[in-house]
Scaffold this active site. Structure first.
Site: not given
Ligand code: BG6
Length: 478
Positions: A378, A177
């Site tokens: 993701e 990111e």
């Molecule tokens: C992304 C990151 O922004 O979102 C992860 O790359 C992160 O590291 C994921 O865990 C989900 O966000 P969160 O805050 O729900 O863990």
């Protein structure tokens, strides 16, 4: 006839070292910025400690102890049928201070074992080199990534990894990111930048010039990593990785349209444009002027940017936001940034708007812009799970992922060259934004709560069996 998922489609899952490995100070590992973040929740933001306090709970220190459970975890990934696994390497396991001359052999030994285990099950590794875990020592030196010295340290790490894993790892993501530094939240966990008045992760004091200098240094380092990697093994494939916050105008009012366009350009497209086209886009220059951002950029940097373009585009996708010129528009939260609320969408318990069709829109948008293979690195639903008689009935998670997979299929049918899908936190892990364990994304439940209590046992959720069937049928049975 509708197009299907390609035969060699990479079904898998994604994690990051600092959120799952634990063993934060074992076998020579040094502390990273993630180790200085306290636990929080949706209402109470995480704090950033200057010094570690033994009376405070730091959730990333133990995380889910993948360091000791990796065999069991990878076996479960294999049981689901993973073709690929996105993981990251902890910089401080290899170089405890971030800039040590010689690598920590025990740290390398750990990743040797991980890769051997993945190979055993024919799972292709996709390795993120930097995922929110700058060595803490480099923070103290001079504002983390805002210092140019960081580029050389990162390249030292890359050289160690590329040479050692030359014939083992083919797919690399230099930075997770990378566009997170376009917002103040990115200062700490992406840039390792901290100012004297910063206490909370979500309300950081900000100096935009410093933050954008850190981003510039990362963009240069990304290109240098690609260049070096291809010299070591021309078959290496490098991916950009953008936190894609898809933006809609709240209405067709032209001011809303313009605001949405600007937000999309700057938050989403800017870094992708540099990493795939090799130069700063015109709108970035204007943004810097308007915001009095001054950067140290030299001709060598600009040349390097053209020499290390990424091979595939990858992004995280959780939610979408709206932009409104109306200052009274109701707001909602989201990943790294929120926006105006969309009346047509439901939200997760953490206020993130659920928008599967937005994924189809996004896939078409980025494919049209870059025309390279696309990977979703993701996606997922952070939700509370309850354990009932040893089982977790997570229909809500299945429904979220199912709807997104159906839209991926539509995008493939539209002609998008989508090559892989890595749902986030395929095994429950520590939330990045809140530090909670109970904001769960996994197909595999880990017995641990927000206070750090639990047996760490792993339990297959209903979604585990469901995803197993999705993979077995190559996305036909969802
Ligand atoms: C992304 C990151 O922004 O979102 C992860 O790359 C992160 O590291 C994921 O865990 C989900 O966000 P969160 O805050 O729900 O863990």
């Amino acid at each position: 006839m509708k197009k299907k998922f390609p035969k060699n489609f990479y079904w898998g899952g994604a994690t990051a070292a600092n959120q799952l490995e634990g063993a934060w100070n074992l076998d020579g590992k040094g502390p990273s910025i993630a180790d200085y973040m306290t636990a929080g929740d949706h209402q109470n933001p995480r704090k950033i400690s200057r010094e570690l306090d033994e009376n405070v709970y730091y959730p990333n220190h133990e995380a889910i102890d993948h360091y000791h459970y990796y065999k069991e975890d990878i076996k479960l990934f294999a049981e689901m049928g993973f073709k690929m696994y996105r993981m990251s390497i902890a910089w401080t396991r290899i170089l405890p201070n971030g800039c040590d001359a010689k690598p920590n052999q025990k740290g390398l030994g750990f990743y040797d074992k991980i890769f051997a285990e993945l190979k055993k099950y024919n799972i292709e590794p996709l390795v993120t080199i930097y995922h929110n875990d700058l060595p803490y020592h480099l923070v103290n030196r001079n504002h983390g990534w805002a210092s140019r010295e960081c580029i050389a340290d990162y390249m030292h790490l890359c050289k160690i990894l590329f040479s050692r894993y030359k014939n083992i790892v083919k797919y690399w993501i230099p930075f997770n990111e990378i566009n997170a530094l376009t917002v103040p939240l990115g200062n700490w966990n992406h840039g390792g930048i901290i100012h004297k008045d910063t206490i909370y992760f979500e309300q950081q004091q900000d100096e935009p010039s410093l933050r954008f200098q850190a981003l510039h240094n990362q963009l240069v380092a990304n290109a240098m990593a690609v260049k070096l990697g291809k010299e070591i093994n021309p078959d290496f494939q490098f991916g950009s990785m953008i936190c894609h916050i898809t933006v809609y105008p709240s209405t067709c009012y032209p001011d809303d349209m313009l605001l949405a366009q600007k937000e999309d350009q700057f938050r989403n497209c800017f870094c992708g444009d540099v990493l795939h086209k090799g130069y700063y886009p015109y709108y970035a220059k204007k943004y810097f002027e308007d915001n009095a951002i001054t950067l140290d950029v030299n001709d060598t940097d600009l040349k390097i940017l053209t020499e290390g373009l990424c091979d595939f585009y990858s992004f995280s996708y959780y939610m979408t936001i709206c932009k409104s010129a109306n200052p009274k528009a109701t707001q909602t939260s989201g990943n790294i940034m929120g926006g105006a609320k969309n009346p047509y969408l439901e939200t997760s318990d953490w206020g993130w708007q659920i928008d599967p069709k937005g994924l189809r829109w996004t896939l078409n948008h980025v494919y049209d812009r870059y025309n390279v293979p696309i990977m979703i690195t993701e996606n997922g639903l952070g939700a509370k799970d309850s354990l009932e008689e040893g089982k977790i009935h997570d229909e809500y998670r299945i429904s979220y992922i199912r709807e997104h997979i159906l839209q991926m299929k539509e995008a493939i049918n539209d002609g998008v060259n989508l090559i892989g899908y890595m749902p986030w936190g395929c095994i429950d892990l520590v939330s990045c934004s809140t530090g909670e364990m109970e904001k769960r994304y996994g197909f595999i439940y880990v017995d641990k709560n927000n206070k750090g209590e639990g047996l760490l046992s792993r339990i297959r959720k209903d979604s585990f069996y469901w995803y197993q069937q999705v993979i077995a049928t190559n996305g036909e049975k969802v």
